[in-house]
Scaffold this active site. Structure first.
Site, PDB file in Angstrom:
ATOM      1  N   ASP A  27       0.838  -1.205   0.000  1.00  0.00           N
ATOM      2  CA  ASP A  27       0.000   0.000   0.000  1.00  0.00           C
ATOM      3  C   ASP A  27       0.871   1.253   0.000  1.00  0.00           C
ATOM      4  O   ASP A  27       0.665   2.175  -0.797  1.00  0.00           O
ATOM      5  CB  ASP A  27      -0.918   0.014   1.231  1.00  0.00           C
ATOM      6  CG  ASP A  27      -2.137  -0.879   1.074  1.00  0.00           C
ATOM      7  OD1 ASP A  27      -2.428  -1.307  -0.059  1.00  0.00           O
ATOM      8  OD2 ASP A  27      -2.787  -1.163   2.098  1.00  0.00           O
ATOM      9  N   GLU A  67       4.941  -3.785  -8.325  1.00  0.00           N
ATOM     10  CA  GLU A  67       4.152  -3.435  -7.140  1.00  0.00           C
ATOM     11  C   GLU A  67       2.651  -3.479  -7.426  1.00  0.00           C
ATOM     12  O   GLU A  67       1.874  -2.666  -6.931  1.00  0.00           O
ATOM     13  CB  GLU A  67       4.594  -2.087  -6.560  1.00  0.00           C
ATOM     14  CG  GLU A  67       6.019  -2.163  -6.035  1.00  0.00           C
ATOM     15  CD  GLU A  67       6.392  -1.055  -5.089  1.00  0.00           C
ATOM     16  OE1 GLU A  67       5.537  -0.681  -4.263  1.00  0.00           O
ATOM     17  OE2 GLU A  67       7.539  -0.588  -5.151  1.00  0.00           O
ATOM     18  N   SER A  89      -1.497  -2.993 -13.407  1.00  0.00           N
ATOM     19  CA  SER A  89      -2.689  -2.141 -13.537  1.00  0.00           C
ATOM     20  C   SER A  89      -3.957  -2.959 -13.332  1.00  0.00           C
ATOM     21  O   SER A  89      -4.938  -2.481 -12.737  1.00  0.00           O
ATOM     22  CB  SER A  89      -2.705  -1.482 -14.917  1.00  0.00           C
ATOM     23  OG  SER A  89      -1.641  -0.546 -15.033  1.00  0.00           O
TER      24      SER A  89
END
Length: 381
Positions: free
Chosen positions: A236, A359, A362
């Protein structure tokens, strides 16, 4: 102040060398040493452990400006700060923080560099399925024995330690994953070859290979079974960094396109006066600025101690797509000059592409956003 400092650093010490680092696949040691002096290799870490104790919004701004100058340097800073230092700072014991953070935020006398850290979640066979870790960690007395391979690890060849995730109880699936701090001098640990990548080529990417690697039980980060939570919490915050990287690439692309459009003449006037070029510039700036505001919102929520999972995913998605779009349009504005390495536009295009993959792709960001929205609506019923 932090914005002005990073902007000056990017213009004077990163942008002039980024192309050469890219061509040579060269780690920017001098730049990282200077970033350490500036306190940017421990941005959010308490000064008790050698950090700058800045907030998430400052981190977002740093990532944008550093990446505007050199996207490779940006990802080196991002992976070190948000993927290695953050989980130890948040979930580690006092002893772990002293041992595994302080030397990683302060310059070592011999090199002028801090020790570098990395993050081992992805594997050759799991990709976006972060809960399917085939790397194992078995308890053996006062130790854990780790076996497996981690793939696509940023900073692999420059690092001295990694936060890695391994299955301690396969029957519990993702709840049986635990996090560990593994020093690279551990017996049985080795590095794979450096990947020959499309972009961000001044940063190293390689496999981490564990063959009967024994580490003390004190290197367990958090509790057994807490690894998946640690990984998701870390990602996050990491997405704010990657969003910043994407926004920085977008800004560099805009700078390149606009300066060229003002200088290049066609049909008797600068092409910047042509409506088609102006439409492109407008779309690029809209995408960049929208992503920036989303990222600042995510960072502000984090600083306020509020939930920001959805907002970080939105920022990462918008920032990475802005990077790709702006780099693409910069090449269109430059035409043939955008396709050759005499101009940086082609490097921006190559560097931008990875921001939609690492990370969390999309596609994963869309799942995170939609899942969060659906959960919110179901709770209201």
């Amino acid at each position: 102040m932090i914005h002005e400092m990073c902007r000056k650093f990017a213009d004077e010490e990163l942008a002039p060398h980024a192309g050469e680092w890219d061509k040579k696949h060269e780690f920017p040691s001098a730049a990282i040493a200077h970033l350490t002096e500036l306190g940017l290799m421990g941005i959010n870490v308490s000064d008790e452990y050698g950090g700058s104790d800045l907030d998430a919004l400052a981190y977002a701004i740093v990532m944008e400006e550093i990446s505007r100058g050199c996207a490779s340097t940006g990802v080196i800073v991002s992976a070190h700060n948000s993927l290695y230092l953050f989980p130890i700072d948040k979930f580690g014991t006092e002893e772990q923080k002293q041992k595994w953070i302080t030397p990683y935020t302060t310059a070592q006398t011999s090199t002028g560099l801090p020790l570098i850290g990395c993050f081992g979640l992805s594997e050759p066979g799991n990709g976006s399925d972060a809960g399917a870790a085939s790397t194992t960690a078995k308890r053996d007395g006062d130790s854990y024995i780790i076996n497996g391979t981690k793939a696509w690890i940023t900073n692999a060849h420059e690092s001295s330690a990694a936060v890695i995730f391994a299955t301690t109880d396969k029957s519990l699936k993702h709840k049986g994953i635990s996090a560990f701090i593994v020093p690279f001098d551990a017996e049985g640990f080795s590095l794979g070859a450096k990947e020959d990548k499309l972009g961000i080529r001044a940063s190293s990417t390689a496999n981490l290979i564990f063959e009967e690697v024994r580490i003390p039980k004190e290197n367990l980060l958090g509790e057994e079974g807490q690894g998946f939570k640690i990984a998701m919490t870390t990602l996050d915050g990491g997405r704010i960094g990657v969003a910043g990287q994407g926004i920085g690439i977008a800004s560099a692309s805009i700078d390149c396109a606009v300066k060229y459009a003002l200088e290049r003449n066609a049909f008797g006037k600068p092409i910047a006066e042509l409506q088609t070029i102006q439409n492109k510039i407008s779309a690029m700036v809209m995408a960049r600025d929208s992503a920036r505001l989303l990222n600042w919102r995510a960072a502000t929520l984090k600083d306020e101690g509020k939930g920001f999972t959805r907002e970080a995913a939105m920022a990462k998605l918008a920032g990475s797509e802005a990077a790709t779009m702006c780099a693409h349009q910069a090449i269109q504005v430059l035409g043939g000059m955008g396709y050759v390495s005499d101009m940086p536009a082609e490097r921006y295009y190559r560097d931008a592409r990875i921001t939609e993959i690492y990370e969390g792709t999309s596609e994963i960001q869309h799942l995170v956003i939609a899942g969060n929205v659906l959960k919110e609506y179901k709770a209201a019923v």
